[in-house]
Scaffold this active site. Sequence first.
Site, PDB file in Angstrom:
ATOM      1  N   LYS A   1       4.235   1.954  -2.623  1.00 21.24           N
ATOM      2  CA  LYS A   1       4.450   3.708  -3.263  1.00 21.24           C
ATOM      3  C   LYS A   1       5.892   3.296  -3.423  1.00 21.24           C
ATOM      4  O   LYS A   1       6.992   3.532  -3.550  1.00 21.24           O
ATOM      5  CB  LYS A   1       2.986   4.398  -2.699  1.00 21.24           C
ATOM      6  CG  LYS A   1       1.916   4.412  -2.776  1.00 21.24           C
ATOM      7  CD  LYS A   1       1.425   5.348  -2.381  1.00 21.24           C
ATOM      8  CE  LYS A   1      -0.262   5.266  -1.803  1.00 21.24           C
ATOM      9  NZ  LYS A   1      -0.958   4.071  -2.868  1.00 21.24           N
TER      10      LYS A   1
ATOM     11  N   SER B   1       1.050  -0.874   0.200  1.00 12.58           N
ATOM     12  CA  SER B   1       0.259  -0.024  -0.173  1.00 12.58           C
ATOM     13  C   SER B   1       0.755   1.552  -0.080  1.00 12.58           C
ATOM     14  O   SER B   1       1.515   1.274  -0.883  1.00 12.58           O
ATOM     15  CB  SER B   1      -0.750  -0.346   0.695  1.00 12.58           C
ATOM     16  OG  SER B   1      -2.379   0.131   0.725  1.00 12.58           O
TER      17      SER B   1
ATOM     18  N   TRP C   1      -9.795   0.156  -4.751  1.00 10.32           N
ATOM     19  CA  TRP C   1      -9.604   1.271  -4.459  1.00 10.32           C
ATOM     20  C   TRP C   1      -7.660   2.137  -5.028  1.00 10.32           C
ATOM     21  O   TRP C   1      -7.288   3.165  -5.623  1.00 10.32           O
ATOM     22  CB  TRP C   1      -9.168   1.933  -3.108  1.00 10.32           C
ATOM     23  CG  TRP C   1      -8.927   3.241  -2.565  1.00 10.32           C
ATOM     24  CD1 TRP C   1      -7.536   3.256  -1.101  1.00 10.32           C
ATOM     25  CD2 TRP C   1      -9.397   3.463  -2.482  1.00 10.32           C
ATOM     26  NE1 TRP C   1      -7.658   4.562  -0.988  1.00 10.32           N
ATOM     27  CE2 TRP C   1      -8.982   5.116  -2.058  1.00 10.32           C
ATOM     28  CE3 TRP C   1     -10.922   4.929  -3.093  1.00 10.32           C
ATOM     29  CZ2 TRP C   1      -9.116   6.631  -0.980  1.00 10.32           C
ATOM     30  CZ3 TRP C   1     -10.783   5.863  -3.280  1.00 10.32           C
ATOM     31  CH2 TRP C   1     -10.313   7.090  -1.973  1.00 10.32           C
TER      32      TRP C   1
ATOM     33  N   HIS D   1      -7.967  -5.898   0.962  1.00  7.11           N
ATOM     34  CA  HIS D   1      -6.509  -5.160   0.968  1.00  7.11           C
ATOM     35  C   HIS D   1      -5.710  -5.461   2.186  1.00  7.11           C
ATOM     36  O   HIS D   1      -6.175  -5.601   3.374  1.00  7.11           O
ATOM     37  CB  HIS D   1      -7.278  -3.707   0.895  1.00  7.11           C
ATOM     38  CG  HIS D   1      -6.254  -2.719   0.812  1.00  7.11           C
ATOM     39  ND1 HIS D   1      -4.863  -2.039   0.103  1.00  7.11           N
ATOM     40  CD2 HIS D   1      -5.115  -2.154   1.884  1.00  7.11           C
ATOM     41  CE1 HIS D   1      -3.815  -1.304  -0.121  1.00  7.11           C
ATOM     42  NE2 HIS D   1      -3.705  -0.748   1.467  1.00  7.11           N
TER      43      HIS D   1
HETATM   44  C1  GCU Z   1      -5.281   5.063   1.991  1.00 10.34           C
HETATM   45  C2  GCU Z   1      -5.057   5.480   1.509  1.00 10.34           C
HETATM   46  C3  GCU Z   1      -3.929   4.695   0.161  1.00 10.34           C
HETATM   47  C4  GCU Z   1      -2.994   4.014   0.862  1.00 10.34           C
HETATM   48  C5  GCU Z   1      -3.332   3.146   1.435  1.00 10.34           C
HETATM   49  C6  GCU Z   1      -2.756   2.155   2.108  1.00 10.34           C
HETATM   50  O1  GCU Z   1      -6.299   4.219   1.923  1.00 10.34           O
HETATM   51  O2  GCU Z   1      -5.927   5.976   0.896  1.00 10.34           O
HETATM   52  O3  GCU Z   1      -3.282   5.491  -0.788  1.00 10.34           O
HETATM   53  O4  GCU Z   1      -2.998   2.488   0.068  1.00 10.34           O
HETATM   54  O5  GCU Z   1      -4.069   3.775   2.296  1.00 10.34           O
HETATM   55  O6  GCU Z   1      -1.510   2.092   2.778  1.00 10.34           O
HETATM   56  O7  GCU Z   1      -3.868   1.819   3.780  1.00 10.34           O
END
Ligand code: GCU
Length: 408
Positions: free
Chosen positions: A247, A243, A337, A387
């Site tokens: 990134k 997540s 998402w 997720h």
């Molecule tokens: C939120 C956010 C995402 C990210 C996620 C996470 O949902 O909007 O961009 O990837 O958190 O880090 O679990």
Amino acid sequence: MALAFVGAASSGDFPEPARLPIKAGLPDPLVMFNGKRVTTKEQWVNERRPELKKLFEHYMYGTAPAAPKVNAKVERVDAKALAGKATLKEITLTFAGIDGPKIHLLLVVPNKRKGPAPVFVGMNFCGNHAVLDDPKIHLNTNWIYPNQKGVKNNRATESSRGAQIDVWNIEETIDRGYAVATFYSGDIDPDRADMREGVQQYFKGKHDWSTIAAWAWGYSRVIDYFVTDPDIDAARIIAVGHSRLGKTALLAGAFDDRIAVVIPHQAGCGGSGPSRAIGNKGAESVKRINTSFPHWFNARFKDFNEEPERLPFDQHCLIAMCAPRPVLLSNAVEDKWANPDGQFELLRAADPVYRLVGKTGLGATKMPPVGKLLDSTLGFYIRDGKHSMNREDWRAFLGFADKHLKTK
Ligand code: GCU
């Protein structure tokens, strides 16, 4: 990496976002900012890739400072961890000239191996003490997310030990011949919009670098340590992250060539997902991410909230910066998402760069079936469910690493 590049101005000379042209589709990664086409591998390596690095720094992530000297102190060695299968080390990394954040690195290396081990490196969400059930592992004392198990008043308690065993799957990874290295993201920069406690404040000068850039810089500092550790095969480093930390893994991989394989897991917007509205309906947008997490990117990225189509790149360019190294984008069906469809489009758009540098890129034109790993150099995986990071995901990561690093 060469910093000089031909045909484009220094980052300070890039235009204001409002003066950039609107490009509805994904920009061609093989066209320079000045419109010149990239036709050779040399042009890609010497001109376009350095230019993209400058563009990403300028418009999105900010510019991290040069690496300071990293000092490593081995705090503890347990040569009989995991019932004798592994050697566990706890190492504190500090940065010369900086009396600030330290990285508490947990490194677990398989005892049964021929020579140095390939290594998975990734940040974790709540401290090293959560990834294994071992009462001796340093209990992290930094600010920690309130929703993590065993965290009270934003601090870890003893009851958070071992809470992430299934998320990290360390024992199976050791059995498969890989070392695992992990550290808490908050060691570099606690993830708070309202309070800046991270490493950034310790660097003087013009460094508009975001939390994600700082975290990626942290991966690179751990790699500075790896190259000094004879247990680790520095030619087989796999960066992984889930997540927001996925990134980060992708940014680290794009900017640091020492990473051999890059695995951003469910990373989505701001990482492995497009900034433009391409892919799944309901996926996170630039505006939304900049509103919820303003500190993850630099100030200028907010200028693209209403018109991400003005970005002179999209995230396929970040993926392409990893070429020729393998990249696996891994996903879950219910995690719209993170935009799995959009991520697959990005792989298609990064593919011409891989082919130019002499590698087959994406080995399919369509997304693979659920649960089946597409293990081409640009790889893709999507499983059922939500997720999270779990053992099933690790089996895909391990399969991909085995294929590309030829680990038996
Ligand atoms: C939120 C956010 C995402 C990210 C996620 C996470 O949902 O909007 O961009 O990837 O958190 O880090 O679990």
